[in-house]
Design a protein around this motif. Structure first.
Motif, short mmCIF file in Angstrom:
data_model
loop_
_atom_site.label_atom_id
_atom_site.label_comp_id
_atom_site.label_asym_id
_atom_site.label_seq_id
_atom_site.Cartn_x
_atom_site.Cartn_y
_atom_site.Cartn_z
N ILE A 1 0.84 -1.20 0.00
CA ILE A 1 0.00 0.00 0.00
C ILE A 1 0.87 1.25 0.00
N GLY A 2 1.93 1.24 0.82
CA GLY A 2 2.86 2.37 0.83
C GLY A 2 3.54 2.56 -0.51
N SER A 3 3.92 1.47 -1.14
CA SER A 3 4.58 1.54 -2.45
C SER A 3 3.66 2.18 -3.48
N TRP A 4 2.37 1.88 -3.39
CA TRP A 4 1.40 2.44 -4.33
C TRP A 4 1.48 3.96 -4.33
N PHE A 5 1.69 4.55 -3.17
CA PHE A 5 1.75 6.00 -3.05
C PHE A 5 3.13 6.57 -3.37
N LEU A 6 4.18 5.74 -3.28
CA LEU A 6 5.54 6.23 -3.44
C LEU A 6 6.17 5.96 -4.80
N VAL A 7 5.49 5.20 -5.64
CA VAL A 7 6.04 4.90 -6.97
C VAL A 7 6.33 6.21 -7.70
N SER A 8 7.56 6.33 -8.22
CA SER A 8 7.92 7.57 -8.90
C SER A 8 8.39 7.35 -10.33
N VAL A 9 8.69 6.12 -10.70
CA VAL A 9 9.22 5.83 -12.03
C VAL A 9 8.57 4.54 -12.54
N THR A 10 8.25 4.51 -13.82
CA THR A 10 7.75 3.28 -14.44
C THR A 10 8.62 2.94 -15.64
N GLU A 11 8.53 1.69 -16.04
CA GLU A 11 9.25 1.22 -17.22
C GLU A 11 8.39 0.15 -17.88
N THR A 12 8.47 0.04 -19.17
CA THR A 12 7.72 -0.98 -19.89
C THR A 12 8.64 -2.13 -20.23
N VAL A 13 8.22 -3.33 -19.87
CA VAL A 13 8.96 -4.55 -20.21
C VAL A 13 8.18 -5.23 -21.32
N HIS A 14 8.85 -5.55 -22.41
CA HIS A 14 8.22 -6.18 -23.56
C HIS A 14 8.29 -7.70 -23.40
N THR A 15 7.12 -8.35 -23.34
CA THR A 15 7.05 -9.79 -23.13
C THR A 15 6.36 -10.47 -24.31
N SER A 16 6.32 -11.77 -24.26
CA SER A 16 5.66 -12.53 -25.33
C SER A 16 4.15 -12.30 -25.35
N CYS A 17 3.60 -11.77 -24.28
CA CYS A 17 2.16 -11.49 -24.20
C CYS A 17 1.86 -10.00 -24.31
N GLY A 18 2.86 -9.21 -24.67
CA GLY A 18 2.66 -7.77 -24.79
C GLY A 18 3.39 -7.01 -23.69
N PRO A 19 3.23 -5.69 -23.69
CA PRO A 19 3.96 -4.87 -22.72
C PRO A 19 3.40 -5.01 -21.30
N VAL A 20 4.31 -4.94 -20.33
CA VAL A 20 3.97 -4.97 -18.91
C VAL A 20 4.67 -3.78 -18.26
N THR A 21 3.93 -3.03 -17.47
CA THR A 21 4.52 -1.90 -16.75
C THR A 21 5.07 -2.39 -15.43
N ILE A 22 6.31 -1.99 -15.13
CA ILE A 22 6.89 -2.25 -13.82
C ILE A 22 7.13 -0.91 -13.14
N TYR A 23 7.21 -0.94 -11.82
CA TYR A 23 7.21 0.29 -11.02
C TYR A 23 8.44 0.32 -10.12
N PHE A 24 8.99 1.52 -9.97
CA PHE A 24 10.17 1.73 -9.14
C PHE A 24 9.86 2.79 -8.09
N LEU A 25 10.41 2.60 -6.90
CA LEU A 25 10.22 3.61 -5.85
C LEU A 25 11.17 4.78 -6.04
N ASN A 26 12.25 4.57 -6.77
CA ASN A 26 13.16 5.67 -7.12
C ASN A 26 13.85 5.35 -8.44
N LYS A 27 14.37 6.36 -9.07
CA LYS A 27 15.07 6.17 -10.35
C LYS A 27 16.39 5.46 -10.10
N GLU A 28 16.64 4.43 -10.86
CA GLU A 28 17.89 3.69 -10.72
C GLU A 28 18.94 4.27 -11.66
N ASP A 29 20.14 4.44 -11.15
CA ASP A 29 21.24 4.93 -11.98
C ASP A 29 21.80 3.77 -12.79
N GLU A 30 21.83 3.95 -14.11
CA GLU A 30 22.34 2.90 -14.98
C GLU A 30 23.80 2.63 -14.67
#
Length: 153
Positions: free
Chosen positions: A120-149
């Protein structure tokens, strides 16, 4: 564990039943592998994926090895409704069975309440999303902070 898995899946199906029919969903393990590949096999990553976006094929796994293109990751995984949380660190393969059993036992002992609160806390704190391309189509994943490459930690 099989009975617990069946109960868990039935409860999630009821909670997350799509209106108008079920679309094909990728396995959570496919999202994990594809995310690690998309990121170029990073040293570490930590993300959430919605239960409703994947088939939870890693139920019962809390700490385990995951091999992707020759790189091994130690994965900490927990259900924190409405998400499944992953923390992955690239590391040599080792026996994680004892830690897996300990983490799973802790989750059962505390009835999942801390992980529910984390979700529940994560739901409110998510600040970054990314799309992962899978065999069933795109899936959104969520990050609590931006990761440095390329970051080691």
């Amino acid at each position: 564990m099989p009975l617990l898995r069946q109960l868990h899946e039935a409860a999630l199906r009821r909670l997350l039943a799509p209106a108008g029919g079920a679309a094909a969903k990728p396995k959570a393990s496919e999202v994990l592998s594809r995310h690690l590949r998309q990121r170029g096999l990073p040293h570490w990553t930590s993300y959430c994926v919605k239960y409703s976006a994947v088939r939870n094929d890693q139920f019962g796994l809390s700490h385990f090895n995951w091999q992707v293109d020759g790189a091994n990751y130690h994965v900490l995984r927990t259900g924190c409704f409405p998400f499944i949380k992953y923390h992955c660190s690239r590391a040599p393969r080792r026996d994680l069975a004892l830690q897996n059993a300990a983490f799973t036992a802790l989750k059962l002992l505390n009835a999942g309440i801390p992980t529910l609160l984390y979700g529940i806390g994560s739901w409110f704190l998510v600040s970054v999303t990314e799309t992962v391309h899978t065999s069933c189509g795109p899936v959104t994943i969520y990050f609590l902070n931006k990761e440095d490459e390329g970051a080691m930690y």
